[in-house]
Design an enzyme around this catalytic site. Structure first.
Site, PDB file in Angstrom:
ATOM      1  N   GLY A  17      39.381  43.309  45.885  1.00  0.00           N
ATOM      2  CA  GLY A  17      39.753  42.450  46.994  1.00  0.00           C
ATOM      3  C   GLY A  17      40.896  41.538  46.598  1.00  0.00           C
ATOM      4  N   GLY A  19      43.668  38.321  48.274  1.00  0.00           N
ATOM      5  CA  GLY A  19      44.116  37.463  49.354  1.00  0.00           C
ATOM      6  C   GLY A  19      45.303  36.637  48.909  1.00  0.00           C
ATOM      7  N   GLY A  20      45.662  35.645  49.730  1.00  0.00           N
ATOM      8  CA  GLY A  20      46.856  34.853  49.455  1.00  0.00           C
ATOM      9  C   GLY A  20      46.792  34.064  48.169  1.00  0.00           C
ATOM     10  N   MET A  21      45.598  33.591  47.797  1.00  0.00           N
ATOM     11  CA  MET A  21      45.494  32.748  46.618  1.00  0.00           C
ATOM     12  C   MET A  21      44.604  33.336  45.537  1.00  0.00           C
ATOM     13  SD  MET A  21      45.345  28.817  47.945  1.00  0.00           S
ATOM     14  CE  MET A  21      43.841  29.081  48.885  1.00  0.00           C
ATOM     15  N   VAL A  24      39.538  39.528  43.662  1.00  0.00           N
ATOM     16  CA  VAL A  24      38.175  39.788  43.218  1.00  0.00           C
ATOM     17  C   VAL A  24      38.178  41.114  42.463  1.00  0.00           C
ATOM     18  CG1 VAL A  24      35.772  40.131  43.897  1.00  0.00           C
ATOM     19  CG2 VAL A  24      37.201  38.524  45.168  1.00  0.00           C
ATOM     20  N   LYS A  39      35.970  36.479  40.413  1.00  0.00           N
ATOM     21  CA  LYS A  39      36.886  35.971  41.431  1.00  0.00           C
ATOM     22  C   LYS A  39      37.907  35.077  40.748  1.00  0.00           C
ATOM     23  CE  LYS A  39      36.717  32.956  45.531  1.00  0.00           C
ATOM     24  NZ  LYS A  39      35.783  32.212  46.399  1.00  0.00           N
ATOM     25  N   ASP A 136      32.605  31.390  56.919  1.00  0.00           N
ATOM     26  CA  ASP A 136      33.336  32.667  56.981  1.00  0.00           C
ATOM     27  C   ASP A 136      32.359  33.828  56.918  1.00  0.00           C
ATOM     28  OD1 ASP A 136      35.631  34.171  57.281  1.00  0.00           O
ATOM     29  OD2 ASP A 136      36.013  34.310  55.133  1.00  0.00           O
TER      30      ASP A 136
END
Length: 506
Positions: A17, A19-21, A24, A39, A136
């Site tokens: 996984g 994302g922007g920051m 994982v 993470k 979320d």
């Protein structure tokens, strides 16, 4: 990056996984020879002081999340810093995420949907008791394990209940996933357990119908539908559902939080009559009904020998009659300096009764300890434990110096923040409204920002309570005054303007 070792023991294997920051990874704990999930976050991807705020929140997230004990939550093993990155090491969950599971089993059996929702309700009930709000909840953050049990991932996006989280970005992008985002969250209002219940309703609607109720080509379009459109009745998309299921989903998807079920426990009770009766599982893995067919049965279906456990003598309690208060205070200072807040809290809570017996309940020593205890609990996100301590301190100062005493007002303000974080918006709103005249009259010369911050919280709580006319009036007045003081480019008026934009007023 595969093969990289974090903290001298966690070897990264496969990226699962991104994302922007952060990322994982699956990996291996070389010391204990087990699979883990790692993470990684890069605070330097966020500018300026917000990077340090992200670091602070990450540390608190790891500490508080690790204390939540529920079989439906992923276990936190370790956390720390590696160069410029923050890392969180978690239990590796063997199964399929709910999004993939749904895609492979369309149409999804309604018995499975009910079983998933019931398990999620149990998890949310434990999480909300901390209190933490997930913010979320979505199929990609929900795993179906081989034995059919549900595991919820990533409490960390929203971390501990914190109504200021959306202010980490000045782009107007709220934290969460638009398709599963409650109206109050989209508008930047106060969030609470009711926000997760809305997301649970979206997930349940998707499992039963095969699609989310609100979709669109843009984020703004999706959020607008959450705010102003009614979902298509489930009966049109999935006829033949059992009585009571569609009304429950519609209650979960109510626009106003007060129209949703009162708690995750209430949702579970509504689902309980629809759960499958006990019986023999079909033998297939990843069956979310299985935990209800044979509760606590081993998987596979044969007994497992329990691991032996050596007897251990109980630990001696801290803060006994012979405890040295001064030494305990020194220990607390050292622990706080090392970031070991949970242990410091335990020592403070244990030493307070001893200090009261040795020095007197109303002594300066006890009051100093109580203030440190309340401040540490508050900083650690333990709002439920901090609230009675803050109220007690506020009452003591008010009794000595009057209700307008600045110290009493400050403790009342912090108690109101606890109520807000505990998901009690009506009680928090009443306290903020009672405090506002004092702050406007008394703090003009010492803290000119505080009255505006209280008014912002009042506006967001009014939104959370569904009183949009009062919220609009409060926020419009706040926008005018904030622009007069700071100018239109300041983060506070910019945030208020975004909320009013969602309400169709600017």
């Amino acid at each position: 990056m595969s093969g990289r070792v974090i903290a001298g023991r966690y070897e990264l294997s496969t990226l699962i996984g991104q994302g922007g920051m952060g990322q994982v990874w699956t990996g291996y704990d070389q010391r204990l020879d087990r699979r883990v999930a790692v993470k990684l976050l890069r605070p330097d991807r966020v500018a300026g002081a917000e990077a340090e705020e992200l670091r602070r929140r990450f540390v608190r997230e790891c500490r508080v999340t690790a204390q939540v004990d529920h079989p439906g939550l992923v276990t936190v093993h370790d956390a720390g810093t590696e160069g410029e990155e923050l890392y969180l090491v978690m239990q590796f969950v063997d199964g399929a995420d709910l999004g993939d599971h749904l895609a492979e089993h369309t149409p999804y059996p309604w018995e499975w949907a009910v079983s998933v929702a019931a398990q999620l309700s149990a998890v949310l009930s434990a999480v909300h008791a901390v209190p933490i709000v997930h913010r979320d909840l979505k199929p990609r953050n929900i795993m179906i394990r081989q034995d059919g049990t549900v595991t919820v991932l990533d409490l960390g996006v929203a971390s501990v209940m914190d109504s200021d989280t959306t202010r980490l970005t000045h782009t107007g992008s709220p934290i969460g996933s638009p398709a599963y985002m409650a109206p109050e969250q989209a508008m930047g209002g106060a969030v609470g357990p009711y926000t997760d219940l809305y997301a649970l309703g979206i997930v349940l609607y998707e499992l039963l119908s095969g699609t989310v109720p609100f979709d669109g080509n843009t984020v703004l379009g999706v959020l607008h539908r959450h705010l102003y459109e009614a979902p298509l009745p489930l009966g049109r998309l999935r006829p033949g559902l059992p009585d009571g299921l569609e009304p429950l989903v519609m209650r979960l998807l109510a626009k106003e939080p007060q129209d949703r079920p009162g708690s995750a426990q209430e949702v579970y009770q509504a689902l309980a009559p629809l759960l499958p009766p006990r019986g023999i599982p079909r033998g297939t893995p990843l069956d979310p009904a299985r935990p209800f067919l044979r509760p606590h049965a081993p998987w596979p279906d044969h007994p497992l020998a329990p691991a032996p456990r050596p007897d251990r003598p109980p630990a001696a309690p801290a803060g006994g009659e012979g405890a040295d208060v001064a030494s305990a205070v020194d220990d607390v200072k050292r622990l706080l300096g090392e970031g070991r807040i949970t242990q410091a809290v335990d020592i403070l809570g244990a030493i307070l009764p001893t200090a009261a017996r040795q020095h007197g309940e109303h002594s300066a020593v006890v009051r100093t300890l109580r203030k440190q205890y309340a401040a540490t609990l508050l900083d650690d996100g333990q709002y439920r434990r901090a609230l009675p301590e803050l109220r007690r301190l506020a009452d003591e100062y008010a009794a000595e110096a009057g209700t307008a005493d600045p110290r009493s007002l400050q403790f009342r303000y912090e108690a109101a923040q606890c109520l807000e974080q505990l998901g009690e918006p009506a009680a928090a709103l009443a306290e903020y409204r009672a405090l506002l005249p004092y702050f406007e009259n008394q703090y003009v010369s010492t803290d000119r920002d505080l009255p505006l911050e209280v008014r912002r919280r009042i506006g967001h709580l009014l939104l959370a309570l569904g009183d949009r006319p009062a919220a609009q009036d409060t926020l419009l007045r706040l926008l005018h005054d904030a622009e007069q003081r700071y100018g239109p480019g300041h983060p506070l008026p910019a945030e208020v303007r975004r909320t009013l934009h969602w309400l169709g007023l600017v």
